[in-house]
Write a protein that holds these residues in place. Structure first.
Motif, PDB file in Angstrom:
ATOM      1  N   LEU A 172       0.672  -1.196   0.006  1.00 39.14           N
ATOM      2  CA  LEU A 172       0.016   0.077   0.133  1.00 39.14           C
ATOM      3  C   LEU A 172       0.806   1.342   0.031  1.00 39.14           C
ATOM      4  O   LEU A 172       0.469   2.272  -0.731  1.00 39.14           O
ATOM      5  CB  LEU A 172      -1.018   0.014   1.270  1.00 39.14           C
ATOM      6  CG  LEU A 172      -2.105  -0.831   1.217  1.00 39.14           C
ATOM      7  CD1 LEU A 172      -3.000  -0.744   2.244  1.00 39.14           C
ATOM      8  CD2 LEU A 172      -3.040  -0.656  -0.051  1.00 39.14           C
ATOM      9  N   GLU A 173       1.948   1.263   0.624  1.00 40.45           N
ATOM     10  CA  GLU A 173       2.813   2.319   0.986  1.00 40.45           C
ATOM     11  C   GLU A 173       3.469   2.841  -0.576  1.00 40.45           C
ATOM     12  O   GLU A 173       3.782   4.104  -0.870  1.00 40.45           O
ATOM     13  CB  GLU A 173       3.850   2.427   1.821  1.00 40.45           C
ATOM     14  CG  GLU A 173       4.907   1.275   1.662  1.00 40.45           C
ATOM     15  CD  GLU A 173       4.725  -0.163   2.223  1.00 40.45           C
ATOM     16  OE1 GLU A 173       3.411  -0.321   2.696  1.00 40.45           O
ATOM     17  OE2 GLU A 173       5.522  -0.569   2.643  1.00 40.45           O
ATOM     18  N   VAL A 220       1.639   2.729  -3.407  1.00 41.80           N
ATOM     19  CA  VAL A 220       0.588   2.945  -4.010  1.00 41.80           C
ATOM     20  C   VAL A 220       0.521   4.540  -4.664  1.00 41.80           C
ATOM     21  O   VAL A 220       0.281   5.132  -5.752  1.00 41.80           O
ATOM     22  CB  VAL A 220      -0.999   2.660  -3.710  1.00 41.80           C
ATOM     23  CG1 VAL A 220      -1.928   3.296  -4.776  1.00 41.80           C
ATOM     24  CG2 VAL A 220      -0.878   1.179  -3.655  1.00 41.80           C
ATOM     25  N   ARG A 221       0.755   5.299  -3.551  1.00 44.97           N
ATOM     26  CA  ARG A 221       0.767   6.699  -3.842  1.00 44.97           C
ATOM     27  C   ARG A 221       1.970   7.383  -4.749  1.00 44.97           C
ATOM     28  O   ARG A 221       1.680   7.982  -5.657  1.00 44.97           O
ATOM     29  CB  ARG A 221       0.771   7.428  -2.400  1.00 44.97           C
ATOM     30  CG  ARG A 221       0.548   8.926  -2.453  1.00 44.97           C
ATOM     31  CD  ARG A 221       0.171   9.513  -1.105  1.00 44.97           C
ATOM     32  NE  ARG A 221      -1.043   8.916  -0.416  1.00 44.97           N
ATOM     33  CZ  ARG A 221      -1.231   9.335   0.926  1.00 44.97           C
ATOM     34  NH1 ARG A 221      -0.304  10.150   1.421  1.00 44.97           N
ATOM     35  NH2 ARG A 221      -2.142   8.884   1.368  1.00 44.97           N
ATOM     36  N   ASP A 272      -5.024   4.305  -8.072  1.00 42.71           N
ATOM     37  CA  ASP A 272      -5.207   4.092  -6.790  1.00 42.71           C
ATOM     38  C   ASP A 272      -6.142   2.770  -6.715  1.00 42.71           C
ATOM     39  O   ASP A 272      -5.669   1.779  -6.098  1.00 42.71           O
ATOM     40  CB  ASP A 272      -6.065   4.952  -6.214  1.00 42.71           C
ATOM     41  CG  ASP A 272      -5.996   5.067  -4.899  1.00 42.71           C
ATOM     42  OD1 ASP A 272      -5.920   3.913  -3.993  1.00 42.71           O
ATOM     43  OD2 ASP A 272      -5.989   6.063  -4.003  1.00 42.71           O
ATOM     44  N   THR A 318      -4.854  -1.049  -5.694  1.00 40.64           N
ATOM     45  CA  THR A 318      -5.364  -1.655  -4.258  1.00 40.64           C
ATOM     46  C   THR A 318      -5.952  -3.092  -4.697  1.00 40.64           C
ATOM     47  O   THR A 318      -5.590  -3.889  -3.956  1.00 40.64           O
ATOM     48  CB  THR A 318      -6.478  -0.888  -4.007  1.00 40.64           C
ATOM     49  OG1 THR A 318      -5.893   0.674  -3.618  1.00 40.64           O
ATOM     50  CG2 THR A 318      -6.918  -1.215  -2.477  1.00 40.64           C
ATOM     51  N   ASP A 348      -7.436   7.785   0.792  1.00 37.43           N
ATOM     52  CA  ASP A 348      -7.127   6.637  -0.101  1.00 37.43           C
ATOM     53  C   ASP A 348      -6.843   5.476   0.467  1.00 37.43           C
ATOM     54  O   ASP A 348      -7.244   5.231   1.774  1.00 37.43           O
ATOM     55  CB  ASP A 348      -5.940   7.294  -1.126  1.00 37.43           C
ATOM     56  CG  ASP A 348      -4.490   7.381  -0.290  1.00 37.43           C
ATOM     57  OD1 ASP A 348      -4.659   6.926   0.892  1.00 37.43           O
ATOM     58  OD2 ASP A 348      -3.773   8.011  -0.724  1.00 37.43           O
ATOM     59  N   SER A 349      -6.392   4.497  -0.204  1.00 35.51           N
ATOM     60  CA  SER A 349      -6.388   3.090   0.629  1.00 35.51           C
ATOM     61  C   SER A 349      -5.469   3.001   1.621  1.00 35.51           C
ATOM     62  O   SER A 349      -5.274   2.152   2.296  1.00 35.51           O
ATOM     63  CB  SER A 349      -5.686   2.264  -0.643  1.00 35.51           C
ATOM     64  OG  SER A 349      -4.795   2.585  -1.358  1.00 35.51           O
ATOM     65  N   THR A 350      -4.414   4.217   1.824  1.00 31.42           N
ATOM     66  CA  THR A 350      -3.351   4.278   2.747  1.00 31.42           C
ATOM     67  C   THR A 350      -4.028   4.563   3.994  1.00 31.42           C
ATOM     68  O   THR A 350      -3.836   4.425   5.158  1.00 31.42           O
ATOM     69  CB  THR A 350      -2.247   5.066   2.325  1.00 31.42           C
ATOM     70  OG1 THR A 350      -1.806   4.497   0.916  1.00 31.42           O
ATOM     71  CG2 THR A 350      -1.059   4.595   3.295  1.00 31.42           C
ATOM     72  N   THR A 351      -4.986   5.806   3.603  1.00 27.47           N
ATOM     73  CA  THR A 351      -5.307   6.698   4.935  1.00 27.47           C
ATOM     74  C   THR A 351      -6.838   6.013   5.264  1.00 27.47           C
ATOM     75  O   THR A 351      -7.132   6.709   6.599  1.00 27.47           O
ATOM     76  CB  THR A 351      -5.315   8.181   4.663  1.00 27.47           C
ATOM     77  OG1 THR A 351      -6.168   8.265   3.524  1.00 27.47           O
ATOM     78  CG2 THR A 351      -4.068   8.376   4.369  1.00 27.47           C
TER      79      THR A 351
END
Lengths: 146, 112
Positions: free
Chosen positions: A20-21, A23-24, A52, A56, B23-26
């Motif tokens: 996940l880290e 993805v951004r 995104d 995911t 988003d998927s992280t937060t």
């Protein structure tokens, strides 16, 4: 930044751990290239959203129990479109087999699955999925004038 | 900064002000905050999205999950001030007919 040094200005390729880290970071690289391509602010937002959701989905569905999976990304800016190719090496996950979620359904009929995919399909101009010996390939296209 | 969530307790409602990218992280951070309020007995919530520049389906899932919980207890979760882009995502997901959405925070809080 681990962009392939042989990449021309209109193309980016890299491969990162499917976490996940990351993805951004991938999403930001795509939106930077989309901005460079003079896509509208709305189209850039659509590309960010689709990236995104796609990444995911790969993390959750291609690598459900695997924490050393990878995502390979290639983004190419063509004359009138931005082409995003994401490849994973996990379990095949064909978006075409996932039904559209019941949008505008009563609250008790809403279910969590499929929403990201529905968003991807709606905001991008074309989505194709292909499974080969070299991985599972998701190709998404955003046209400059969409 | 990725996401900041502040909470204001009002007379009839708790107001959550979300700033940043959901988003998927937060998204889980938003979900945790909503869970905490609901578990503490709050059934009426307003989530102010004026400062939420981005929302993916991960954030939508947290909002829908919280809405289902408060509805069961006779409450509601209402949204205020989504940006044009976040409003578009809500509409794409068909959630604009599930949530009551207000143009501003004051009206949303006053609707309870």
């Amino acid at each position: 930044m681990p962009v392939s040094p042989s990449s021309p200005d209109n193309s980016i390729s890299l491969r990162v751990p499917a976490r996940l880290e990351n993805v951004r970071r991938l999403t930001r690289m795509v939106s930077d290239l989309a901005l460079q391509a003079d896509l509208s602010e709305r189209a850039v937002y659509h590309c960010r959203l689709a990236m995104d959701e796609a990444c995911t989905n790969i993390i959750e569905h291609a690598y459900p129990t695997q924490d050393d999976g990878e995502i390979a990304m290639q983004v190419t800016l063509q004359e009138d479109e931005l082409v995003i190719l994401l490849t994973d090496f996990g379990l095949p996950y064909d978006p075409a087999n996932v039904p559209h979620p019941p949008t505008h359904a009563p609250l008790d009929r809403m279910r969590p699955g499929g929403l990201g995919l529905h968003i991807m399909r709606t905001v991008m101009d074309d989505i194709q999925y292909r499974v080969s010996n070299s991985g599972n390939h998701l190709r998404m296209v955003k046209r400059r004038l969409s | 900064m990725s996401i900041e969530i502040s909470i204001k307790k009002m007379n009839r409602v708790d107001l959550l002000i979300v700033v940043g990218r959901v988003d998927s992280t937060t998204a889980s951070e938003l979900g945790d905050k909503l869970d905490k309020q609901i578990s503490a007995g709050t059934v009426n919530l307003v989530v102010d999205l004026a400062g939420a520049e981005y929302m993916s389906s991960a954030g939508l899932r947290e909002l829908v999950g919280a809405l289902k919980r408060v509805k069961k207890d006779g409450g509601d979760l209402r949204l205020s001030s989504p940006s044009e882009r976040v409003q578009e995502v809500l509409e794409l997901a068909g959630l604009n007919s599930v949530f009551e959405i207000y143009d501003d925070q004051v009206t949303a809080v006053g609707s309870f």
